[in-house]
Design an enzyme around this catalytic site. Structure first.
Site, PDB file in Angstrom:
ATOM      1  N   ARG A  14       5.369  76.316  81.384  1.00 14.96           N
ATOM      2  CA  ARG A  14       4.085  76.855  81.834  1.00 14.96           C
ATOM      3  C   ARG A  14       3.024  76.768  80.734  1.00 14.96           C
ATOM      4  NH1 ARG A  14       2.194  82.529  82.637  1.00 14.96           N
ATOM      5  NH2 ARG A  14       0.786  82.575  84.447  1.00 14.96           N
TER       6      ARG A  14
ATOM      7  N   HIS B 293      -0.651  75.192  81.178  1.00 15.88           N
ATOM      8  CA  HIS B 293      -1.861  75.978  80.942  1.00 15.88           C
ATOM      9  C   HIS B 293      -2.664  75.436  79.765  1.00 15.88           C
ATOM     10  CE1 HIS B 293      -1.069  79.872  83.412  1.00 15.88           C
ATOM     11  NE2 HIS B 293      -0.606  78.797  84.020  1.00 15.88           N
TER      12      HIS B 293
ATOM     13  N   ASN C 280      -3.349  84.068  81.789  1.00  8.17           N
ATOM     14  CA  ASN C 280      -2.422  84.160  80.655  1.00  8.17           C
ATOM     15  C   ASN C 280      -2.157  85.584  80.177  1.00  8.17           C
ATOM     16  OD1 ASN C 280      -2.227  81.318  80.459  1.00  8.17           O
ATOM     17  ND2 ASN C 280      -4.083  81.226  79.215  1.00  8.17           N
TER      18      ASN C 280
ATOM     19  N   HIS D   3       7.910  75.681  89.869  1.00  4.44           N
ATOM     20  CA  HIS D   3       8.193  77.048  90.302  1.00  4.44           C
ATOM     21  C   HIS D   3       9.599  77.199  90.871  1.00  4.44           C
ATOM     22  CE1 HIS D   3       3.762  78.638  90.598  1.00  4.44           C
ATOM     23  NE2 HIS D   3       4.136  78.325  89.369  1.00  4.44           N
TER      24      HIS D   3
END
Length: 318
Positions: free
Chosen positions: A61, A65, A93, A192
């Site tokens: 992740r 990001h 975040n 996911h």
């Protein structure tokens, strides 16, 4: 004759510049300057996941990001300072992004082995791949040679990272802005299949949406009330949250996506429903497309050449 010589020269210049562009990032970038780089990252990721399996999803992740905010430049790792407010406290975040200590450990080992050589942005890219492999997902050759930004932007993170409340059109627009296709969106959403999400991320989906299996929603309401328990966690893939597989896509077919944004990619749209069905039916196809999409995502606006720097400490500019 002079015209043809000029034309040939232009063709050669274009060809050379094209080769240079394609060669900006290379899987062999550190082969001579830090040959042990990949093995160091792999060992540290393995140790971190052995200590806490969830950290693999967190490292994956972080790379996502990072890349979605002004390119894959390690900006997500920067702490706030007197000149900017960084991305760690941006809505996507804050109290959510994890794995910074693992990156610190990797960087410390790399600085001992090859001081000032391996960028923090590249560490994120390698760690993402190694995390996926460690939880039995696909592998790919990570292209390397990114340099690190010297600044970060909380506002850019808030604007660029799609929230879990996103509808399909917003997701498509967000990915398109990064040069990623609808196929990339559906494949990368497969990330996911590992990890957990907080109650605050899925509360609206389980109470307000109709495109969710009622029994699945009820089971989640027991741990995530309408108010309170904000940090209670639920698995993004309810069956195998520590194993990379295609059950995430299978769950979408049953309306058991944890987030609103998850279920949006299988919600009656001709653009994405067919892809979800394909990946749910064929794990090897998902793995292939996920790997290709990760390489493409990792190539979003990298800093190369003299741009940026190689940070000594991933949390602050040199």
């Amino acid at each position: 004759m002079a015209f043809f010589r000029s034309l040939l020269l232009i063709i050669l210049i274009v060809a050379v510049s094209s080769c240079q562009t394609n060669a900006q990032l290379s899987p062999n970038y550190y082969s001579s300057t830090c040959p042990q780089a990949l093995s160091i990252v792999k060992a540290e990721v393995a140790a971190a996941i052995k200590n806490e399996t969830r950290i693999g999803a967190s490292l994956l992740r972080l790379h996502f990001h990072d890349c979605f905010v002004n390119g894959c430049d390690g900006s997500v790792l920067l702490d706030d300072n007197s000149t900017f407010i960084g991305e760690k406290t941006a809505v996507p975040n804050n109290n959510s992004a994890r794995g910074f200590n693992v990156v610190d450990n990797i960087k410390a080992r790399l600085e001992k082995a090859c001081p000032g050589v391996v960028s923090c942005a590249d560490i994120l890219a390698i760690a993402a791949r190694d995390s996926v492999v460690r939880v039995r997902g696909p592998s790919w050759k990570v292209r390397l040679g990114r340099r690190d930004s010297t600044s970060a932007s909380r506002s850019a993170a808030n604007a660029s990272i799609p929230p879990p409340t996103s509808n399909l059109s917003a997701l498509i627009s967000s990915f398109s802005a990064q040069g990623l296709s609808i196929k990339n969106l559906v494949a990368l959403s497969g990330a996911h299949t590992i990890g957990l999400a907080r109650c605050t991320s899925f509360r609206s989906h389980i109470y307000n949406d109709s495109n969710i299996d009622p029994s699945f929603a009820n089971s989640l309401r027991r741990i995530c009330p309408r108010s309170g328990n904000d940090s209670v966690l639920a698995p993004l893939d309810r069956q195998t949250p520590t194993c990379f597989d295609n059950l995430y896509h299978k769950n979408l077919l049953e309306k058991k996506g944890l987030l609103h944004s998850d279920q949006e990619i299988f919600n009656g749209s001709s653009l994405t429903d067919g892809l979800v069905k394909m990946y749910a039916a064929d794990t090897s196809l998902l793995f292939k497309e996920f790997a290709k999409s990760m390489i493409k995502m990792g190539n979003i606006k990298p800093l190369t050449g003299n741009a940026g720097e190689i940070r000594i400490n991933c949390r602050k500019a040199n």
